[in-house]
Motif scaffolding. Structure first.
Motif, PDB file in Angstrom:
ATOM      1  N   LEU A 190       0.880  -1.161   0.000  1.00 53.76           N
ATOM      2  CA  LEU A 190       0.000   0.000   0.000  1.00 53.76           C
ATOM      3  C   LEU A 190       0.917   1.211   0.000  1.00 53.76           C
ATOM      4  CD1 LEU A 190      -2.694   1.510   0.265  1.00 53.76           C
ATOM      5  CD2 LEU A 190      -2.555   1.168   2.743  1.00 53.76           C
ATOM      6  N   LEU A 191       0.819   2.032  -1.044  1.00 54.57           N
ATOM      7  CA  LEU A 191       1.758   3.126  -1.255  1.00 54.57           C
ATOM      8  C   LEU A 191       1.041   4.469  -1.259  1.00 54.57           C
ATOM      9  CD1 LEU A 191       3.723   1.530  -4.232  1.00 54.57           C
ATOM     10  CD2 LEU A 191       4.401   1.517  -1.819  1.00 54.57           C
ATOM     11  N   ARG A 192       1.770   5.488  -0.845  1.00 55.51           N
ATOM     12  CA  ARG A 192       1.247   6.849  -0.903  1.00 55.51           C
ATOM     13  C   ARG A 192       2.212   7.708  -1.712  1.00 55.51           C
ATOM     14  NH1 ARG A 192       0.667   8.134   4.373  1.00 55.51           N
ATOM     15  NH2 ARG A 192       2.889   8.631   4.471  1.00 55.51           N
ATOM     16  N   ALA A 193       1.663   8.500  -2.641  1.00 55.98           N
ATOM     17  CA  ALA A 193       2.490   9.397  -3.450  1.00 55.98           C
ATOM     18  C   ALA A 193       2.898  10.604  -2.614  1.00 55.98           C
ATOM     19  CB  ALA A 193       1.722   9.841  -4.687  1.00 55.98           C
ATOM     20  N   GLU A 194       4.200  10.830  -2.489  1.00 59.02           N
ATOM     21  CA  GLU A 194       4.695  12.003  -1.780  1.00 59.02           C
ATOM     22  C   GLU A 194       4.798  13.197  -2.707  1.00 59.02           C
ATOM     23  OE1 GLU A 194       4.668  11.894   1.259  1.00 59.02           O
ATOM     24  OE2 GLU A 194       4.551   9.719   1.503  1.00 59.02           O
ATOM     25  N   ARG A 195       4.737  12.951  -4.007  1.00 60.31           N
ATOM     26  CA  ARG A 195       4.672  14.006  -5.019  1.00 60.31           C
ATOM     27  C   ARG A 195       4.042  13.404  -6.259  1.00 60.31           C
ATOM     28  NH1 ARG A 195       9.716  16.700  -5.642  1.00 60.31           N
ATOM     29  NH2 ARG A 195       8.853  17.484  -7.575  1.00 60.31           N
ATOM     30  N   ASP A 196       3.645  14.213  -7.206  1.00 59.17           N
ATOM     31  CA  ASP A 196       3.035  13.687  -8.425  1.00 59.17           C
ATOM     32  C   ASP A 196       4.009  12.722  -9.098  1.00 59.17           C
ATOM     33  OD1 ASP A 196       1.132  15.506  -7.742  1.00 59.17           O
ATOM     34  OD2 ASP A 196       1.348  16.788  -9.498  1.00 59.17           O
ATOM     35  N   THR A 197       3.509  11.544  -9.473  1.00 63.86           N
ATOM     36  CA  THR A 197       4.388  10.552 -10.080  1.00 63.86           C
ATOM     37  C   THR A 197       3.592   9.544 -10.887  1.00 63.86           C
ATOM     38  OG1 THR A 197       6.193   8.978  -9.626  1.00 63.86           O
ATOM     39  CG2 THR A 197       4.315   8.961  -8.112  1.00 63.86           C
ATOM     40  N   ASP A 198       4.254   8.877 -11.799  1.00 64.16           N
ATOM     41  CA  ASP A 198       3.600   7.833 -12.596  1.00 64.16           C
ATOM     42  C   ASP A 198       4.406   6.544 -12.607  1.00 64.16           C
ATOM     43  OD1 ASP A 198       5.755   8.564 -14.132  1.00 64.16           O
ATOM     44  OD2 ASP A 198       4.611   9.044 -15.941  1.00 64.16           O
ATOM     45  N   ARG A 199       5.403   6.451 -11.720  1.00 67.59           N
ATOM     46  CA  ARG A 199       6.208   5.233 -11.673  1.00 67.59           C
ATOM     47  C   ARG A 199       6.710   4.968 -10.265  1.00 67.59           C
ATOM     48  NH1 ARG A 199      12.205   6.612 -14.219  1.00 67.59           N
ATOM     49  NH2 ARG A 199      12.482   8.642 -13.261  1.00 67.59           N
ATOM     50  N   TYR A 200       7.072   3.722 -10.041  1.00 62.78           N
ATOM     51  CA  TYR A 200       7.609   3.271  -8.754  1.00 62.78           C
ATOM     52  C   TYR A 200       8.934   2.585  -9.036  1.00 62.78           C
ATOM     53  CZ  TYR A 200       7.736   0.739  -4.240  1.00 62.78           C
ATOM     54  OH  TYR A 200       8.088   0.239  -3.006  1.00 62.78           O
ATOM     55  N   ARG A 219      -0.234  -6.363 -10.591  1.00 61.18           N
ATOM     56  CA  ARG A 219      -1.521  -5.663 -10.549  1.00 61.18           C
ATOM     57  C   ARG A 219      -1.277  -4.256 -10.033  1.00 61.18           C
ATOM     58  NH1 ARG A 219      -2.710 -10.663  -8.672  1.00 61.18           N
ATOM     59  NH2 ARG A 219      -2.524 -10.016  -6.481  1.00 61.18           N
ATOM     60  N   GLY A 220      -1.901  -3.285 -10.685  1.00 60.29           N
ATOM     61  CA  GLY A 220      -1.704  -1.889 -10.323  1.00 60.29           C
ATOM     62  C   GLY A 220      -0.523  -1.250 -11.011  1.00 60.29           C
ATOM     63  N   ASP A 242      -0.643   2.072 -13.133  1.00 58.95           N
ATOM     64  CA  ASP A 242      -1.818   2.013 -14.005  1.00 58.95           C
ATOM     65  C   ASP A 242      -2.356   3.400 -14.300  1.00 58.95           C
ATOM     66  OD1 ASP A 242      -1.682  -0.688 -14.183  1.00 58.95           O
ATOM     67  OD2 ASP A 242      -3.436  -1.115 -12.934  1.00 58.95           O
ATOM     68  N   ARG A 243      -2.197   4.310 -13.367  1.00 64.27           N
ATOM     69  CA  ARG A 243      -2.612   5.703 -13.593  1.00 64.27           C
ATOM     70  C   ARG A 243      -1.675   6.619 -12.820  1.00 64.27           C
ATOM     71  NH1 ARG A 243      -5.305   8.204  -9.426  1.00 64.27           N
ATOM     72  NH2 ARG A 243      -5.925   6.874  -7.657  1.00 64.27           N
ATOM     73  N   PRO A 244      -1.438   7.836 -13.326  1.00 64.42           N
ATOM     74  CA  PRO A 244      -0.603   8.786 -12.592  1.00 64.42           C
ATOM     75  C   PRO A 244      -1.251   9.156 -11.266  1.00 64.42           C
ATOM     76  CG  PRO A 244      -0.894   9.478 -14.874  1.00 64.42           C
ATOM     77  CD  PRO A 244      -1.868   8.363 -14.638  1.00 64.42           C
ATOM     78  N   LEU A 245      -0.429   9.382 -10.256  1.00 64.32           N
ATOM     79  CA  LEU A 245      -0.910   9.749  -8.928  1.00 64.32           C
ATOM     80  C   LEU A 245      -0.523  11.185  -8.609  1.00 64.32           C
ATOM     81  CD1 LEU A 245       0.026   6.610  -6.800  1.00 64.32           C
ATOM     82  CD2 LEU A 245      -2.194   7.149  -7.822  1.00 64.32           C
ATOM     83  N   ARG A 246      -1.443  11.882  -7.950  1.00 61.79           N
ATOM     84  CA  ARG A 246      -1.138  13.194  -7.399  1.00 61.79           C
ATOM     85  C   ARG A 246      -0.592  13.017  -5.983  1.00 61.79           C
ATOM     86  NH1 ARG A 246      -1.060  17.692 -10.365  1.00 61.79           N
ATOM     87  NH2 ARG A 246      -2.052  18.929  -8.718  1.00 61.79           N
ATOM     88  N   ALA A 247       0.166  13.980  -5.515  1.00 59.81           N
ATOM     89  CA  ALA A 247       0.719  13.906  -4.157  1.00 59.81           C
ATOM     90  C   ALA A 247      -0.398  13.685  -3.144  1.00 59.81           C
ATOM     91  CB  ALA A 247       1.481  15.186  -3.833  1.00 59.81           C
TER      92      ALA A 247
END
Length: 337
Positions: A190-200, A219-220, A242-247
């Motif tokens: 379970l991850l939280r975006a600390e800044r806008d990102t589209d990769r891990y 998955r994801g 799967d989708r870009p994340l906002r912070a």
């Protein structure tokens, strides 16, 4: 805080006046060098508040001027917020505040992410209020951080990119096959975006590298590029979300890694930033149970392990579990004789 000499005391002595002027001149000449040295150290080690305060001092800009520059560039921040950030009373967490910090880096003549990389994960709130804090920088997490930096550079990334998504919860299942080789590693994060990102970005290291890592299922996310530093055994894997994340947004990632049937007899997890819970399960093949399994923890690579034995249950599984684990290095190791 910057200090200034008092101008309220008058003197009729010309000698004293000259001495005072010389002292002020010496301070004026020495202070920028001292500030620059302290700033360079703060940008390496933090905290964010000190680094920002020293960067503002070195720039010579007032809070009014900083506020004006931020407003003109479309990333406004109040003088109160800037003052609070400098003194550690609050820290930027909202997306618009993080954008303002990125703009501050440009205004203050700093490298991109010089300040934002010091922020770490968002401060815990609510039920997680008493979570352990702290970070584990790469030079304390790995014996050869230079290899990690080189592998990341091939992906146009720096070590702090590993923390653009922070782990809220992390669960791993390690499979050891009948030949006593590490067969697969299944991750559930379970991850939280600390800044806008589209990769891990995920870092792996083995003393017995066998070539590219295989990801038979995910998955994801989906596998992206993969880069290695063969000298040190580092491999960095890019997972495309799967989708870009906002912070501030959360996501769940599941993926299985096939490392190439490594002869390794241990698996290590590095907790670089605060995590709510951690579990590592190691499952052994039928008829091939180890003689002993231990768990270990150390705060950095330069310290000895704190070791405790683990029980292998009826399902041939040993478990390392921790709630609110402190940042550091967690290890499960097994011996065959």
């Amino acid at each position: 805080m910057p200090t200034t000499a008092s101008n309220t005391t008058a003197t009729s002595s010309a000698t004293a006046t000259r001495t005072s002027s010389a002292t002020r001149s010496t301070r004026t000449t020495a202070d920028p060098e001292s500030t620059a040295t302290r700033l360079a150290k703060a940008l390496r080690t933090g905290p964010f508040s000190l680094a920002l305060r020293l960067a503002v001092r070195q720039s010579g800009l007032s809070l009014d001027r900083l506020q004006s520059h931020l407003h003109s560039r479309g990333t406004p921040a109040s003088k109160t917020a800037l003052s609070y950030w400098q003194h550690g009373h609050t820290r930027p967490e909202r997306p618009e505040s993080l954008l303002a910090v990125s703009t501050l880096e440009e205004i203050l003549g700093l490298d991109p992410e010089a300040l934002t990389s010091l922020l770490g994960p968002r401060r815990p709130r609510g039920r997680w209020l008493h979570h352990r804090s702290g970070t584990l920088p790469p030079d304390r997490a790995w014996a050869r951080p230079d290899g990690l930096a080189r592998a990341l550079a091939h992906l146009d990334a720096r070590p702090e990119f590993l923390h653009h998504l922070s782990r809220v919860a992390s669960h791993l299942t390690i499979s050891v096959d009948a030949d006593r080789r590490l067969h697969s590693i299944t991750h559930h994060h379970l991850l939280r975006a600390e800044r806008d990102t589209d990769r891990y970005l995920v870092a792996f290291r083995s003393d017995h590298p066998t070539g590219p890592l295989q990801l038979p299922e995910s998955r994801g996310c989906r596998p992206g590029r993969q880069r290695a530093d063969d000298t040190t055994g580092f491999r960095v894997l890019e997972l495309l979300l799967d989708r870009p994340l906002r912070a501030g947004e959360l996501t769940v990632l599941d993926y299985t890694v096939l490392p190439g049937r490594l002869p390794d007899a241990e698996h290590t997890v590095r907790i670089g930033q605060a995590v709510r819970d951690l579990s590592v399960q190691v499952q052994f093949a039928p008829g091939n149970l180890p003689a002993r399994v231990v768990r270990g923890y150390r705060r950095s690579v330069g310290e000895p392990d704190t070791v405790a034995e683990l029980w292998v249950g009826a399902s041939r599984t040993a478990q390392l579990t921790a709630v609110d684990p402190a940042p550091g290095i967690y290890r499960v190791r097994w011996d065959w004789s």
